[in-house]
Write an enzyme that holds these catalytic residues in place. Structure first.
Site, PDB file in Angstrom:
ATOM      1  CD  GLN A  60      -3.077  -0.829   0.224  1.00 14.05           C
ATOM      2  OE1 GLN A  60      -3.252   0.295  -0.263  1.00 14.05           O
ATOM      3  NE2 GLN A  60      -3.835  -1.866  -0.089  1.00 14.05           N
ATOM      4  CE1 TYR A  96      -6.949 -12.124  -7.193  1.00 11.64           C
ATOM      5  CE2 TYR A  96      -8.612 -12.101  -5.470  1.00 11.64           C
ATOM      6  CZ  TYR A  96      -8.246 -12.370  -6.774  1.00 11.64           C
ATOM      7  OH  TYR A  96      -9.165 -12.894  -7.658  1.00 11.64           O
ATOM      8  CD  GLU A 142       0.419 -11.904  -4.701  1.00 10.80           C
ATOM      9  OE1 GLU A 142       0.755 -11.504  -5.836  1.00 10.80           O
ATOM     10  OE2 GLU A 142      -0.546 -11.437  -4.068  1.00 10.80           O
ATOM     11  CG  ASP A 200      -6.201  -6.063  -0.947  1.00  9.57           C
ATOM     12  OD1 ASP A 200      -6.786  -5.242  -1.678  1.00  9.57           O
ATOM     13  OD2 ASP A 200      -5.103  -5.824  -0.409  1.00  9.57           O
ATOM     14  CB  CYS A 215      -7.599   0.121  -5.035  1.00  7.85           C
ATOM     15  SG  CYS A 215      -7.174  -1.018  -6.380  1.00  7.85           S
TER      16      CYS A 215
END
Length: 459
Positions: free
Chosen positions: A285, A318, A342, A385, A412
């Site tokens: 982030q 993720y 991931e 995410d 996002c």
């Protein structure tokens, strides 16, 4: 007189700026034509310069070059390079990355809340009344700001990328353009990036630079992406001129391989009592307060809702370098289990290093949909995410089939988020809470944390 709208005489128009739209634009109309206008504020009357007016296009694009009737929320742009009026007065477009810098921060956040509500209504069928009933919904929260903030909305980026001008100067792209404009500051970035003064360097032979300066003050990393044909000796010479306090590495964009030139090929980040190794341009982030903020919001949604407890079986999808995985491992303890998935091999290796001390964590590298298909199991709760494109219908179906009691969805992008919420609703789930965070001040982006649960009987 020519009536061709693409002639120089017709590239400037006077319009009334309408509602805000997703993507950093507002909607205006001219003779029935929709124009997506950047650098305006709803309610203003402005003069615009058409930047994309192809004949036959469904809509045009434009920048504001003069404000004829200003909104009370208009402020002086903090960055000359990104100020459309100033840039076009000098004959070139503004750089991207601060497209809302002419709007007061409170109005920026109200506009972002409007965009989120509009996307949820259009793509998920959630009307204003239903949205108003969701805990936390209806506004976008400021992050890391208080009354003592000297420059609110600035100095938050711990990661940023730069392009190069043809003469080897540090620069940034104009919006939707290959044009690179030289810059000598990046006001959205933390001091650890600006203090490197990369714009003072001769960077000929480099195509792109990625810089990471961790919020904890640990050693920054500069990634050099050479232009095709650049000799290794040239890259090494550039690396040698950079400040000694930074690590320098070479990044191969085709393979993602990171080669050490000096120091480390990774940075050390800190969040929620854990240290995280993030290699190369691996995901983290970018707002300096984002990791703590998002972990706190997710834990509040799941833990306070009674969906997360010692002994729970949970998953982090993720997962990146393991930010949420670490928080889940703390919450479920050694009697619980955490599946961390991931897709990026390098980032997954980081997660293994970061969580090697947690026996309850299983790190799996691969696409989420493939892992869920190959390892079907049930979960008490999930954290989702995904990247900007969202999870998608297939993954949503797999998640619902795994029968968790709740899912914390971190997003996002309001459009892909709203689309996915619609998929969840089709499978009998509903939004239980929703919070918006302004983790990208002066840009159109925002972050959301939502709690989704199965609908109960009678709903």
């Amino acid at each position: 007189m020519s009536t061709d709208p693409r002639t120089p005489a017709a590239t400037e128009l006077v319009v009334d700026v309408g509602r805000v739209a997703h993507g950093g634009h507002a909607v205006a109309r001219h003779e029935g034509r929709v124009i997506f206008v950047r650098h305006g504020i709803p309610g203003e009357k402005v003069r615009i310069r058409l930047t994309d007016d192809a004949e036959g296009a469904k809509f045009w694009r434009a920048d504001v070059i003069e404000v004829l009737e200003a909104s009370e929320d208009r402020v002086e742009h903090f960055w000359h390079a990104a100020d459309a009026r100033r840039a076009w007065a000098h004959g070139h477009p503004p750089v991207g990355g601060a497209e809302l810098g002419h709007i007061s921060l409170p109005r920026q956040r109200r506009l972002k809340a409007e965009v989120l509500a509009e996307q949820l209504h259009r793509l998920a069928g959630i009307d204003a009344h239903a949205l108003a009933g969701l805990p936390g919904a209806g506004h976008v929260e400021a992050v890391g700001e208080d009354a003592s903030s000297a420059a609110p909305g600035l100095g938050w980026r711990t990661r940023t990328g730069f392009a190069m001008t043809p003469s080897g100067q540090l620069g940034m792209h104009a919006y939707r353009s290959d044009a690179v404009l030289a810059v000598r500051e990046m006001p959205l970035a933390v001091d650890g990036i600006n203090d490197l003064r990369l714009w003072d360097q001769d960077l000929q032979g480099i195509e792109r630079i990625e810089v990471a300066a961790p919020a904890n003050g640990s050693r920054p990393l500069v990634l050099l992406v050479p232009a095709p044909g650049t000799r290794p000796q040239r890259v090494a010479a550039i690396a040698a001129r950079l400040p000694e306090r930074v690590s320098v590495a070479r990044l191969d964009p085709a393979t993602g391989e990171v080669t050490q030139l000096r120091g480390r090929t990774w940075v050390q980040e800190t969040a929620s009592g854990h240290d995280f190794r993030v290699t190369g341009d691996g995901f983290w982030q970018i707002h300096r307060h984002a990791p703590e903020t998002l972990v706190g919001a997710v834990k509040e949604a799941l833990h306070d809702g009674g969906y997360l407890a010692p002994g729970s079986a949970v998953a982090d999808l993720y997962a990146g370098a393991g930010l949420f995985t670490a928080a889940l491992a703390d919450a479920v303890g050694v009697t619980g289990s955490v599946l961390s998935v991931e897709g990026s091999p390098g980032t997954s290796r980081d997660a293994r290093k970061n969580l090697h001390h947690a026996p309850q964590v299983e790190i799996v590298q691969g696409k989420v949909e493939r892992v869920l298909r190959q390892k079907p199991r049930s979960f008490d709760a999930l954290i989702l995410d995904p990247p900007r494109a969202g999870a998608g219908k297939a993954v949503v179906s797999q998640l619902v089939d795994s029968a968790p009691r709740a899912i914390a969805y971190v997003s996002c992008d309001p459009a892909s988020f709203a689309r996915d919420v619609g998929y969840f609703q089709q499978r009998g789930w509903a939004l239980k809470s929703l919070r918006g965070f302004d983790l990208y001040p002066h840009t159109h982006h925002l972050e959301t944390v939502a709690l989704l649960t199965p609908r109960g009987p009678g709903h």
